[in-house]
Enzyme design. Sequence first.
Site, PDB file in Angstrom:
ATOM      1  N   GLN A 266     -25.454  99.195  65.508  1.00 59.70           N
ATOM      2  CA  GLN A 266     -26.670 100.210  65.699  1.00 59.70           C
ATOM      3  C   GLN A 266     -26.519 100.712  67.135  1.00 59.70           C
ATOM      4  O   GLN A 266     -26.872 102.093  67.222  1.00 59.70           O
ATOM      5  CB  GLN A 266     -27.893  99.515  65.517  1.00 59.70           C
ATOM      6  CG  GLN A 266     -28.075  98.928  63.959  1.00 59.70           C
ATOM      7  CD  GLN A 266     -29.300  98.211  63.864  1.00 59.70           C
ATOM      8  OE1 GLN A 266     -30.071  97.680  64.731  1.00 59.70           O
ATOM      9  NE2 GLN A 266     -29.741  97.815  62.653  1.00 59.70           N
TER      10      GLN A 266
ATOM     11  N   ASP B 105     -25.369  89.792  58.634  1.00 62.32           N
ATOM     12  CA  ASP B 105     -26.431  89.724  57.851  1.00 62.32           C
ATOM     13  C   ASP B 105     -26.289  88.808  56.642  1.00 62.32           C
ATOM     14  O   ASP B 105     -27.345  88.612  55.894  1.00 62.32           O
ATOM     15  CB  ASP B 105     -26.674  91.085  56.937  1.00 62.32           C
ATOM     16  CG  ASP B 105     -27.139  92.210  57.980  1.00 62.32           C
ATOM     17  OD1 ASP B 105     -27.603  91.865  58.959  1.00 62.32           O
ATOM     18  OD2 ASP B 105     -26.943  93.477  57.928  1.00 62.32           O
TER      19      ASP B 105
ATOM     20  N   ARG C 144     -33.908  89.570  53.717  1.00 62.39           N
ATOM     21  CA  ARG C 144     -32.703  88.632  53.444  1.00 62.39           C
ATOM     22  C   ARG C 144     -33.368  86.972  53.195  1.00 62.39           C
ATOM     23  O   ARG C 144     -32.738  86.176  52.804  1.00 62.39           O
ATOM     24  CB  ARG C 144     -31.728  88.782  54.442  1.00 62.39           C
ATOM     25  CG  ARG C 144     -31.138  90.343  54.390  1.00 62.39           C
ATOM     26  CD  ARG C 144     -29.708  90.385  54.910  1.00 62.39           C
ATOM     27  NE  ARG C 144     -29.295  91.829  55.050  1.00 62.39           N
ATOM     28  CZ  ARG C 144     -29.130  92.673  54.350  1.00 62.39           C
ATOM     29  NH1 ARG C 144     -28.999  92.380  52.997  1.00 62.39           N
ATOM     30  NH2 ARG C 144     -28.948  93.810  54.482  1.00 62.39           N
TER      31      ARG C 144
ATOM     32  N   ARG D 145     -33.699  84.944  62.378  1.00 61.45           N
ATOM     33  CA  ARG D 145     -33.151  84.105  61.315  1.00 61.45           C
ATOM     34  C   ARG D 145     -32.713  82.911  61.196  1.00 61.45           C
ATOM     35  O   ARG D 145     -32.891  82.125  60.202  1.00 61.45           O
ATOM     36  CB  ARG D 145     -32.154  85.247  60.549  1.00 61.45           C
ATOM     37  CG  ARG D 145     -32.590  86.417  60.171  1.00 61.45           C
ATOM     38  CD  ARG D 145     -31.518  87.361  59.461  1.00 61.45           C
ATOM     39  NE  ARG D 145     -32.055  88.582  58.803  1.00 61.45           N
ATOM     40  CZ  ARG D 145     -31.621  89.567  58.296  1.00 61.45           C
ATOM     41  NH1 ARG D 145     -30.415  89.907  58.802  1.00 61.45           N
ATOM     42  NH2 ARG D 145     -32.198  90.538  57.660  1.00 61.45           N
TER      43      ARG D 145
ATOM     44  N   ARG E  33     -39.092  94.143  67.700  1.00 66.58           N
ATOM     45  CA  ARG E  33     -37.638  93.997  67.944  1.00 66.58           C
ATOM     46  C   ARG E  33     -37.276  94.902  69.066  1.00 66.58           C
ATOM     47  O   ARG E  33     -37.946  95.898  69.552  1.00 66.58           O
ATOM     48  CB  ARG E  33     -36.839  94.605  66.661  1.00 66.58           C
ATOM     49  CG  ARG E  33     -37.127  93.749  65.471  1.00 66.58           C
ATOM     50  CD  ARG E  33     -36.294  93.957  64.087  1.00 66.58           C
ATOM     51  NE  ARG E  33     -34.977  93.978  64.392  1.00 66.58           N
ATOM     52  CZ  ARG E  33     -34.180  94.305  63.601  1.00 66.58           C
ATOM     53  NH1 ARG E  33     -34.440  94.818  62.512  1.00 66.58           N
ATOM     54  NH2 ARG E  33     -32.798  94.064  63.676  1.00 66.58           N
TER      55      ARG E  33
ATOM     56  N   ARG F 246     -26.703 106.584  57.049  1.00 68.14           N
ATOM     57  CA  ARG F 246     -25.692 107.315  57.849  1.00 68.14           C
ATOM     58  C   ARG F 246     -25.382 108.674  57.079  1.00 68.14           C
ATOM     59  O   ARG F 246     -25.128 109.752  57.574  1.00 68.14           O
ATOM     60  CB  ARG F 246     -24.265 106.683  58.212  1.00 68.14           C
ATOM     61  CG  ARG F 246     -24.443 105.764  59.142  1.00 68.14           C
ATOM     62  CD  ARG F 246     -23.349 104.523  59.295  1.00 68.14           C
ATOM     63  NE  ARG F 246     -23.431 103.672  60.379  1.00 68.14           N
ATOM     64  CZ  ARG F 246     -24.163 102.521  60.372  1.00 68.14           C
ATOM     65  NH1 ARG F 246     -25.174 102.304  59.642  1.00 68.14           N
ATOM     66  NH2 ARG F 246     -24.001 101.746  61.476  1.00 68.14           N
TER      67      ARG F 246
ATOM     68  N   LYS G 134     -33.086  89.860  64.420  1.00 67.16           N
ATOM     69  CA  LYS G 134     -32.928  90.663  63.101  1.00 67.16           C
ATOM     70  C   LYS G 134     -34.257  91.039  62.718  1.00 67.16           C
ATOM     71  O   LYS G 134     -35.466  90.809  63.499  1.00 67.16           O
ATOM     72  CB  LYS G 134     -32.138  90.058  62.346  1.00 67.16           C
ATOM     73  CG  LYS G 134     -30.882  90.041  62.554  1.00 67.16           C
ATOM     74  CD  LYS G 134     -30.144  91.365  62.696  1.00 67.16           C
ATOM     75  CE  LYS G 134     -28.494  91.257  63.132  1.00 67.16           C
ATOM     76  NZ  LYS G 134     -28.107  92.497  63.375  1.00 67.16           N
TER      77      LYS G 134
ATOM     78  N   SER H 231     -26.114 100.634  55.130  1.00 69.35           N
ATOM     79  CA  SER H 231     -25.607 100.991  56.188  1.00 69.35           C
ATOM     80  C   SER H 231     -24.989 102.720  56.127  1.00 69.35           C
ATOM     81  O   SER H 231     -25.373 103.252  56.680  1.00 69.35           O
ATOM     82  CB  SER H 231     -24.571 100.361  56.868  1.00 69.35           C
ATOM     83  OG  SER H 231     -25.097  99.101  57.105  1.00 69.35           O
TER      84      SER H 231
HETATM   85  C1  S3P Z   1     -26.495  97.805  60.810  1.00 71.40           C
HETATM   86  C2  S3P Z   1     -25.843  96.919  61.721  1.00 71.40           C
HETATM   87  C3  S3P Z   1     -26.357  95.551  61.917  1.00 71.40           C
HETATM   88  C4  S3P Z   1     -27.014  94.950  60.685  1.00 71.40           C
HETATM   89  C5  S3P Z   1     -27.860  95.695  60.186  1.00 71.40           C
HETATM   90  C6  S3P Z   1     -27.150  96.985  59.586  1.00 71.40           C
HETATM   91  C7  S3P Z   1     -25.888  99.030  60.531  1.00 71.40           C
HETATM   92  O1  S3P Z   1     -27.308  95.445  63.023  1.00 71.40           O
HETATM   93  O2  S3P Z   1     -27.421  93.662  61.207  1.00 71.40           O
HETATM   94  O3  S3P Z   1     -28.434  95.398  58.859  1.00 71.40           O
HETATM   95  O4  S3P Z   1     -26.103  99.826  59.659  1.00 71.40           O
HETATM   96  O5  S3P Z   1     -25.345  99.485  61.632  1.00 71.40           O
HETATM   97  P1  S3P Z   1     -26.659  95.358  64.537  1.00 71.40           P
HETATM   98  O6  S3P Z   1     -25.764  96.389  64.586  1.00 71.40           O
HETATM   99  O7  S3P Z   1     -27.783  95.373  65.322  1.00 71.40           O
HETATM  100  O8  S3P Z   1     -25.981  93.946  64.561  1.00 71.40           O
END
Ligand code: S3P
Length: 448
Positions: free
Chosen positions: A175, A326, A402, A357, A128, A33, A353, A29
């Site tokens: 996200q 996750d 995963r 999952r 997705r 960013r 996801k 993550s």
């Molecule tokens: C993430 C947010 C999560 C997570 C993903 C990484 C991120 O998803 O499952 O692996 O970096 O913001 P969601 O925000 O859709 O739950």
Amino acid sequence: MSSHGDPIPMISRSSGPLTGAAHVPGDKSISHRSLILGALAVGETTVTGLLEGQDVLDTAAAMRAFGAEVGKRGDTWHIHGVGVGGFAEPEQVIDCGNSGTGVRLIMGAMATSPIAATFTGDASLNSRPMARVTDPLALFGARAYGRAGGRLPMTIMGTQDPLPVRYTTPVPSAQVKSAVLLAGLNAPGETVVIEREATRDHSERMLAGFGASITSEQSEEGRVITLKGQPELRPQAITVPRDPSSAAFPVCAALICEGSDVLVPNIGLNPTRAGLFFTLQEMGADLTFEDMREEGGEPVADLRARFSPDLAGIEVPPERAASMIDEYPVLSVVAAFAKGKTHMPGVKELRVKESDRIDAMASGLRAAGVAVDEGEDWWSVHGEGFGRVKGGVTAASHLDHRIAMSFLILGLATQEPMRVDDGGPIATSFPIFETLMNGLGAEISRES
Ligand code: S3P
């Protein structure tokens, strides 16, 4: 990349003891960013410890396509940013491969500039839902043209005259929150995101680090995050912490392999990410946090996990779901070796996801001899106890890193080896998984 190579069948066999130190890669993550915010800053951001998994490399390529210079010298990544509002229109389709985080955050970052971009991904990403991001981006004035059901490939027409937005996220999603905040960067006035359940807060922390004016407060509605638009972001020198979601695999493996004692150093314990580790402790895991400290404003510790033969199934609190979203696949593996039922409610998001999952884990676990019940937003694993899971089947990974890693961890403690049909997706987030696990004493290999 969407052109995923040939499937890589993999197998894992009963192993242990696992011993030694597991240096897992950088946080996925934070890596995404770092590249995106670096591209939106004025001047040169440096990043060490970046996760060089395919998901993040696809985001690096995307930032180049929007006009930033991104390269690596020695161990350090250098990003020469173009400033908020400075993105150029890409000449080619942006291929985000397997990464929901990549595509959703980049859509947000470009939506308030007067440019168009077309996004695509692999079969998993193209199935997705994207409306959760394009709905709020439409409030800024951006338009989205995609396939039925809001799926990729999709073109986003950014807006020249963005409006600031006040948006309550309908699903707990970092996200979505991050896409809105990144879009808000190039809108005048204040953009406000309200989330009823707190999700990972890396975007808020990093935006503040890059010099944006951003506040976050708890109210009756939930967490209210307010960002002042059109800042000049200052370049940063970023050290990416190691990924707790990757740490989960060697930690869980140590708990279920007889005689194990594994140290996983330098893991961020940001409360919005660390739910799995507290859940494992509640199940009776011999898991300790050593040398608790603070680094770069985040709580960090070395995790020490030892074989835990007397794990017990528990009720996982639904309000903890976002902080371990996750990690449910690998938790379900540990739950298979616990005694009794582990019930996991409030996890509808698991169905959208990289794969569904719940469905992917339930099918493989059942085939391996573990009873699993499921509903739309919950599932329960009926633990067999240590040494009592049969295994001996091939699980489908559904293009989901995963899921592949979780079944390979399962096979380290089943009576018969476990196979996965395709371990290729592991490279999206944990390219050194096989080497690292085998270095601890695991028997994981590729089958020709
Ligand atoms: C993430 C947010 C999560 C997570 C993903 C990484 C991120 O998803 O499952 O692996 O970096 O913001 P969601 O925000 O859709 O739950």
